[in-house]
Design an enzyme around this catalytic site. Structure first.
Site, PDB file in Angstrom:
ATOM      1  N   TRP A  75      13.018  60.610 103.608  1.00  0.00           N
ATOM      2  CA  TRP A  75      14.439  60.344 103.366  1.00  0.00           C
ATOM      3  C   TRP A  75      14.713  59.732 101.993  1.00  0.00           C
ATOM      4  CZ3 TRP A  75      13.999  57.795 108.726  1.00  0.00           C
ATOM      5  CH2 TRP A  75      14.116  58.775 109.720  1.00  0.00           C
ATOM      6  N   HIS A 138       3.753  55.780 108.316  1.00  0.00           N
ATOM      7  CA  HIS A 138       4.971  55.065 108.705  1.00  0.00           C
ATOM      8  C   HIS A 138       5.531  55.615 110.020  1.00  0.00           C
ATOM      9  CE1 HIS A 138       7.691  51.962 107.373  1.00  0.00           C
ATOM     10  NE2 HIS A 138       8.690  52.657 107.862  1.00  0.00           N
ATOM     11  N   GLU A 173       4.318  50.326 112.628  1.00  0.00           N
ATOM     12  CA  GLU A 173       4.839  49.388 113.634  1.00  0.00           C
ATOM     13  C   GLU A 173       4.782  49.993 115.028  1.00  0.00           C
ATOM     14  OE1 GLU A 173       8.807  48.192 112.597  1.00  0.00           O
ATOM     15  OE2 GLU A 173       8.137  46.837 111.022  1.00  0.00           O
ATOM     16  N   TYR A 234      11.404  39.983 109.539  1.00  0.00           N
ATOM     17  CA  TYR A 234      12.727  40.056 108.904  1.00  0.00           C
ATOM     18  C   TYR A 234      13.302  38.654 109.010  1.00  0.00           C
ATOM     19  CZ  TYR A 234      12.286  44.900 107.846  1.00  0.00           C
ATOM     20  OH  TYR A 234      11.847  46.068 107.267  1.00  0.00           O
ATOM     21  N   GLU A 260       5.100  44.688 105.168  1.00  0.00           N
ATOM     22  CA  GLU A 260       6.545  44.936 105.149  1.00  0.00           C
ATOM     23  C   GLU A 260       7.276  43.686 105.633  1.00  0.00           C
ATOM     24  OE1 GLU A 260       7.932  48.528 107.228  1.00  0.00           O
ATOM     25  OE2 GLU A 260       9.693  47.406 107.906  1.00  0.00           O
ATOM     26  N   TRP A 294      10.425  45.233 101.860  1.00  0.00           N
ATOM     27  CA  TRP A 294      11.167  46.437 102.239  1.00  0.00           C
ATOM     28  C   TRP A 294      12.583  46.325 101.696  1.00  0.00           C
ATOM     29  CZ3 TRP A 294       9.725  50.913 104.565  1.00  0.00           C
ATOM     30  CH2 TRP A 294      10.743  51.726 105.065  1.00  0.00           C
ATOM     31  N   ASP A 300      22.815  52.100 102.052  1.00  0.00           N
ATOM     32  CA  ASP A 300      23.775  51.018 102.273  1.00  0.00           C
ATOM     33  C   ASP A 300      23.303  50.105 103.398  1.00  0.00           C
ATOM     34  OD1 ASP A 300      26.005  49.441 102.255  1.00  0.00           O
ATOM     35  OD2 ASP A 300      27.247  50.842 103.404  1.00  0.00           O
ATOM     36  N   GLU A 301      22.283  49.277 103.093  1.00  0.00           N
ATOM     37  CA  GLU A 301      21.844  48.256 104.047  1.00  0.00           C
ATOM     38  C   GLU A 301      21.266  47.081 103.254  1.00  0.00           C
ATOM     39  OE1 GLU A 301      19.255  50.667 106.506  1.00  0.00           O
ATOM     40  OE2 GLU A 301      17.521  50.181 105.284  1.00  0.00           O
TER      41      GLU A 301
END
Ligand code: CA
Length: 340
Positions: A75, A138, A173, A234, A260, A294, A300-301
């Site tokens: 992507w 991935h 993951e 995260y 990551e 990451w 758009d994030e």
């Protein structure tokens, strides 16, 4: 002496002068294996290995790599190129990049040659530019496609297993599946296939629950040399509880690699909790844990380091970077700035 002989002697003299200058130049500026004639991080650290819970250089010093993860290859093709890798080394001071080969969802399994081509481009660039590269499978369900993983990593090991730059990451993951009966058997099989070709480069293994349950993996570790375990976080979602799990694994002697992490919430979006990010950087610093942020993407994030329509070849100004991108680039300059 006739004019022809004189001319001949002048040519010989000039040739001698030029040769000696070239010789002096090569002594002053020795040529490296990369095309940029500079001393690189791979020149410095060489072949990496695992000693206890640390990564060490070929000289035995503890090594902490810091850099960026690229986005899913299927992507985000645009940043899988030499100039982007060079920009990330030179302007962001990355000592490692992570190439994230998309597996399912129109990735390697449906388009093996196309995706392999992108990954090779990034690997070749990292080798030429003298930085480390994580070759990341991935996937969230890699154990369902073990044959494809074996074929992929056999090809990578055959092509690049003799290069110190390569770090294999065989399962990004895993979801909520068993370490003992699902992930570890998968890892043992893929590691065996890699080790038949490449006996020594580091292999990073994903852990249950989005590479968070490193403590579970540390209760039943992989047998073999140069194995590390993936810890992903995260920062705005995963806090002290996850750092405590990581500490348990470290105490048991497992080497962790944060292949990551995001500055934001678990979905790659939402707010940035700067206080928690600081706790994580302090934790990784204290425990000498290497990391990749990451990600290099312009979607758009929040976790995306770049704004929409960023130049594929690098040359990003501050105005091209997202809030997360600015924060992480500054961290890299602060921590990696002295070395390329
Ligand atoms: Ca090797």
């Amino acid at each position: 002496m006739n004019s022809k002989t004189l001319l001949y002697q002048i040519i010989i003299l000039l040739f001698t002068i030029i040769s000696s200058c070239t010789d002096i130049q090569s002594k002053l500026f020795p040529s490296k294996h990369n095309s940029n004639n500079i001393s690189t991080v791979v020149d410095l650290y060489g072949q990496l290995s695992i000693n206890g819970n640390k990564i060490i250089s070929q000289h035995g010093d503890t090594v902490v790599l810091k850099g960026m993860s690229l986005y899913w290859s299927q992507w985000m093709n645009k940043f899988y190129n030499y100039k982007c890798v060079k920009w990330l080394r030179d302007d962001w001071k990355c000592s490692v990049l992570r190439a994230a080969v998309g597996v399912e969802r129109e990735g390697y399994i449906s388009n093996p040659e196309r995706e392999m081509g992108k990954i090779k481009t990034v690997i070749d660039a990292c080798i030429d530019l003298g930085i480390y590269v994580i070759v990341d499978w991935h996937s969230h369900s890699a154990h369902e496609n073990t044959d494809e993983a074996i074929a992929f990593f056999r090809e990578i090991a055959t092509l690049y297993g003799d290069k110190p730059n390569i770090i294999y990451e065989i399962y990004n993951e895993p979801l909520e599946v068993s370490w003992d009966s699902v992930i570890k058997p998968y890892a043992d099989t893929v590691i065996k296939a890699i080790r038949e070709i490449d006996t020594n480069n580091i292999i990073v293994v994903g852990t249950p629950r989005w590479s968070q349950d490193v403590d579970v993996a540390s209760n039943n570790p992989i047998t073999g040399k140069n194995i590390a375990y993936a810890l992903h976080y995260y920062a705005s979602t995963h806090k002290q509880e996850l750092r405590d799990k990581a500490s348990k694994a470290i105490e048991k002697g497992c080497a962790l690699f944060v292949t990551e992490f995001g500055t934001c919430e678990y979905n790659g979006d939402g707010h940035i909790d700067y206080e928690e990010n600081k706790y994580w950087f302090d934790f990784m610093d204290k425990n000498k844990i290497s990391w990749c942020n990451w990600s290099i993407a312009d979607v758009d994030e929040t976790s995306s380091a770049l704004k929409d329509n960023a130049n594929a070849m690098g040359h990003w100004k501050i105005s091209d970077l997202s809030e997360s991108g600015i924060y992480i680039k500054n961290k890299l300059l602060e921590m990696n700035g002295k070395k390329k």
